[in-house]
Design a protein around this motif. Sequence first.
Motif, PDB file in Angstrom:
ATOM      1  N   PHE A 146       0.826  -1.202   0.000  1.00 59.84           N
ATOM      2  CA  PHE A 146       0.000   0.000   0.000  1.00 59.84           C
ATOM      3  C   PHE A 146       0.863   1.254   0.000  1.00 59.84           C
ATOM      4  O   PHE A 146       0.583   2.207  -0.731  1.00 59.84           O
ATOM      5  N   ILE A 147       1.902   1.267   0.814  1.00 61.92           N
ATOM      6  CA  ILE A 147       2.797   2.432   0.858  1.00 61.92           C
ATOM      7  C   ILE A 147       3.426   2.672  -0.514  1.00 61.92           C
ATOM      8  O   ILE A 147       3.492   3.806  -0.996  1.00 61.92           O
ATOM      9  N   ALA A 148       3.870   1.598  -1.166  1.00 62.47           N
ATOM     10  CA  ALA A 148       4.487   1.740  -2.495  1.00 62.47           C
ATOM     11  C   ALA A 148       3.480   2.243  -3.518  1.00 62.47           C
ATOM     12  O   ALA A 148       3.770   3.171  -4.287  1.00 62.47           O
ATOM     13  N   PHE A 149       2.288   1.642  -3.555  1.00 62.69           N
ATOM     14  CA  PHE A 149       1.275   2.077  -4.523  1.00 62.69           C
ATOM     15  C   PHE A 149       0.824   3.509  -4.262  1.00 62.69           C
ATOM     16  O   PHE A 149       0.603   4.273  -5.204  1.00 62.69           O
ATOM     17  N   ALA A 150       0.681   3.883  -3.003  1.00 65.79           N
ATOM     18  CA  ALA A 150       0.303   5.263  -2.681  1.00 65.79           C
ATOM     19  C   ALA A 150       1.411   6.219  -3.129  1.00 65.79           C
ATOM     20  O   ALA A 150       1.129   7.286  -3.694  1.00 65.79           O
ATOM     21  N   GLY A 151       2.661   5.838  -2.897  1.00 69.25           N
ATOM     22  CA  GLY A 151       3.783   6.663  -3.345  1.00 69.25           C
ATOM     23  C   GLY A 151       3.822   6.793  -4.861  1.00 69.25           C
ATOM     24  O   GLY A 151       4.025   7.893  -5.399  1.00 69.25           O
ATOM     25  N   PHE A 152       3.627   5.679  -5.569  1.00 69.51           N
ATOM     26  CA  PHE A 152       3.578   5.733  -7.035  1.00 69.51           C
ATOM     27  C   PHE A 152       2.444   6.634  -7.510  1.00 69.51           C
ATOM     28  O   PHE A 152       2.605   7.403  -8.454  1.00 69.51           O
ATOM     29  N   SER A 153       1.288   6.531  -6.848  1.00 66.92           N
ATOM     30  CA  SER A 153       0.132   7.352  -7.239  1.00 66.92           C
ATOM     31  C   SER A 153       0.426   8.830  -7.078  1.00 66.92           C
ATOM     32  O   SER A 153       0.139   9.633  -7.974  1.00 66.92           O
ATOM     33  N   VAL A 154       1.015   9.195  -5.945  1.00 72.78           N
ATOM     34  CA  VAL A 154       1.340  10.606  -5.711  1.00 72.78           C
ATOM     35  C   VAL A 154       2.373  11.092  -6.711  1.00 72.78           C
ATOM     36  O   VAL A 154       2.229  12.173  -7.313  1.00 72.78           O
ATOM     37  N   LEU A 155       3.427  10.307  -6.925  1.00 73.24           N
ATOM     38  CA  LEU A 155       4.466  10.707  -7.878  1.00 73.24           C
ATOM     39  C   LEU A 155       3.904  10.848  -9.292  1.00 73.24           C
ATOM     40  O   LEU A 155       4.222  11.809 -10.003  1.00 73.24           O
ATOM     41  N   LEU A 156       3.074   9.885  -9.695  1.00 75.75           N
ATOM     42  CA  LEU A 156       2.494   9.960 -11.039  1.00 75.75           C
ATOM     43  C   LEU A 156       1.562  11.151 -11.187  1.00 75.75           C
ATOM     44  O   LEU A 156       1.555  11.816 -12.230  1.00 75.75           O
TER      45      LEU A 156
END
Length: 178
Positions: A146-156
Motif C-alpha cells: 500500500f505504501i508503495a502504490f500510494a507513493g507511485f500514485s502521488v508521484l504519477l
Amino acid sequence: MIDWYFGAPRRALALICLACIAMLAFGMYLQHVVGLEPCPMCVVQRYALVLVAVFTGLGAASGGKALRVAGMLLALVAALGGAYTAASQSWLQWYPPEVVTCGRDIYGMIETFPLQRALPMIFRGAGDCSQVDWTFLGLSIANWSFIAFAGFSVLLLVLLLVLLFRRAAPRQALRTAF
C-alpha cells in the motif's frame, strides 16, 4: 534533486518502472526462495505492479507528450487499483473475519471455467488473504505494498500535473544565413 526528478518526466517514469520491477523480483524471491504462497489479493497486486511497470516503461520510452500523458494516466489508474487492493488486504489482516474468504478458490475456478482460462502458474493464488506470513519493521507485505502504490500514485499525479501545466521550452528558430 527535485528538479532532477520532476524536470525530466522520462527519467522519473523509468525510475518508477525500475522500482516496480524490483518489487516484482522481491515478490518472486519471497515466493520461490522463501516459500510464501501468494493469496488472490497478492496476485491482483502483482498484476497492478506489472501494469504500472509496463505503462511507465512505455511512457518513458515514448517520444511524444500525448503518449507520455496517456502512459501516466493508465499507470495512475493501475497504481490506484493496487493501492485499493493492498488497503483492503491490510484491513483484512487487521480485522480478520470469522469465516475466511478473500476470493474464489482455485479449485472452484477450475471446476467452473475451462482449463484454457485458468491463470498461469506464476500468478496462481493460494492461501488466506488475512494471514500475515512476513513482516518488516512491523508492517506486512500488504502494508508495504500500500505504501508503495500510494507513493507511485502521488508521484504519477505530480508528474502528470507538471507535464500538463509546464510551459514548453522556447525553441530557437533555425536561421539560415545566405
